[in-house]
Design a protein around this motif. Structure first.
Motif, PDB file in Angstrom:
ATOM      1  N   ASP A 182       0.832  -1.209   0.000  1.00 49.34           N
ATOM      2  CA  ASP A 182       0.000   0.000   0.000  1.00 49.34           C
ATOM      3  C   ASP A 182       0.866   1.258   0.000  1.00 49.34           C
ATOM      4  OD1 ASP A 182      -2.333  -1.448   0.000  1.00 49.34           O
ATOM      5  OD2 ASP A 182      -2.587  -1.393   2.175  1.00 49.34           O
ATOM      6  N   MET A 183       1.929   1.242   0.813  1.00 52.52           N
ATOM      7  CA  MET A 183       2.830   2.390   0.893  1.00 52.52           C
ATOM      8  C   MET A 183       3.510   2.639  -0.455  1.00 52.52           C
ATOM      9  SD  MET A 183       4.766   1.917   4.572  1.00 52.52           S
ATOM     10  CE  MET A 183       6.029   3.101   4.075  1.00 52.52           C
ATOM     11  N   ALA A 184       4.010   1.571  -1.058  1.00 52.92           N
ATOM     12  CA  ALA A 184       4.713   1.703  -2.336  1.00 52.92           C
ATOM     13  C   ALA A 184       3.792   2.293  -3.400  1.00 52.92           C
ATOM     14  CB  ALA A 184       5.241   0.344  -2.785  1.00 52.92           C
ATOM     15  N   THR A 185       2.540   1.869  -3.383  1.00 54.32           N
ATOM     16  CA  THR A 185       1.565   2.376  -4.360  1.00 54.32           C
ATOM     17  C   THR A 185       1.219   3.833  -4.087  1.00 54.32           C
ATOM     18  OG1 THR A 185       0.600   0.167  -4.639  1.00 54.32           O
ATOM     19  CG2 THR A 185      -0.732   2.044  -5.332  1.00 54.32           C
ATOM     20  N   ALA A 186       0.948   4.157  -2.829  1.00 47.90           N
ATOM     21  CA  ALA A 186       0.529   5.511  -2.465  1.00 47.90           C
ATOM     22  C   ALA A 186       1.647   6.535  -2.614  1.00 47.90           C
ATOM     23  CB  ALA A 186       0.000   5.526  -1.031  1.00 47.90           C
ATOM     24  N   LEU A 187       2.867   6.128  -2.269  1.00 46.55           N
ATOM     25  CA  LEU A 187       3.989   7.062  -2.290  1.00 46.55           C
ATOM     26  C   LEU A 187       4.722   7.071  -3.627  1.00 46.55           C
ATOM     27  CD1 LEU A 187       5.454   6.286   1.256  1.00 46.55           C
ATOM     28  CD2 LEU A 187       4.056   8.248   0.587  1.00 46.55           C
ATOM     29  N   GLY A 188       4.375   6.127  -4.488  1.00 48.95           N
ATOM     30  CA  GLY A 188       5.039   6.058  -5.790  1.00 48.95           C
ATOM     31  C   GLY A 188       6.483   5.625  -5.685  1.00 48.95           C
TER      32      GLY A 188
END
Length: 207
Positions: free
Chosen positions: A139-145
């Motif tokens: 989720d973090m990788a997706t949200a933060l790019g």
């Protein structure tokens, strides 16, 4: 006699012309058929070559995917062995979690595996935290790019040492209020580190 000879000559010429016309027509048709056959064979050859190239490309991709999968599995086994299985998670559980998460995210099985393998190196992440930590990284990788490796390290550090580790998350945009930091610190100091880890994950997922 001359009249008959002229008639015979004209008949021969006419027959010759007719024969030449027939032969020419036959030759033209034969040439046309040959050209069509050659064109057909050329198209068939091109099609066969394209099909062959596609088959080879598919085979190469399949072998590559297999090798990547095998490498990820081998790395999981190596990490579990090197940490003595302190996380309390088995290789089978890792595989099942990776399979379930790749079905509901944009990440492949190998991508999820790489996240899990990194998280397993942080020995304070136990079996009760590990599944949610894996999902939180994605989720973090997706949200933060960002890439999953960076997100894995950032969250892993925060969960390994909640009081100091949250600074790593702040640097990538996961902010904690003073009250939230106090709660995390209090949980760790009172021996409730797992609760502090869950608190960090909840805040990380809310970015």
């Amino acid at each position: 006699m001359a009249i008959g000879s002229d008639a015979n000559i004209r008949a021969v010429i006419t027959a010759k012309d007719d024969a030449s016309h027939v032969l020419k027509k036959f030759g033209d048709e034969t040439s046309s058929t040959s050209n069509k056959l050659a064109a057909g064979l050329k198209v068939a050859a091109v099609g066969a070559a394209a099909a062959g190239a596609a088959a080879v490309a598919f085979g190469v991709m399949s072998v590559k995917a297999y090798n990547e999968s095998e490498a990820a599995v081998a790395q999981t086994n190596a990490v579990l062995k090197s940490t003595g299985g302190v996380a309390g998670v088995s290789a089978q559980q890792v595989a099942e979690l990776a399979n379930s998460l790749q079905k509901v995210t944009k990440y492949s099985d190998e991508d999820v595996r790489s996240v899990q393998n990194l998280l397993l190196t942080f020995t304070s992440i136990g079996k009760d935290i590990f599944p949610q930590a894996t999902a939180t990284v994605l989720d973090m990788a997706t949200a933060l790019g960002t890439d999953t490796k960076a997100a894995s390290v950032q969250l892993g550090k925060a969960l390994q040492d909640p009081i100091l580790g949250i600074s790593a998350l702040r640097r990538v945009g996961v902010n904690f209020s003073d009250a939230q930091k106090d709660v995390i610190a209090n949980l760790v100091q009172t021996g409730r580190k797992a609760e502090a880890q869950k608190h960090i994950q909840g805040l990380s997922m809310a970015i």
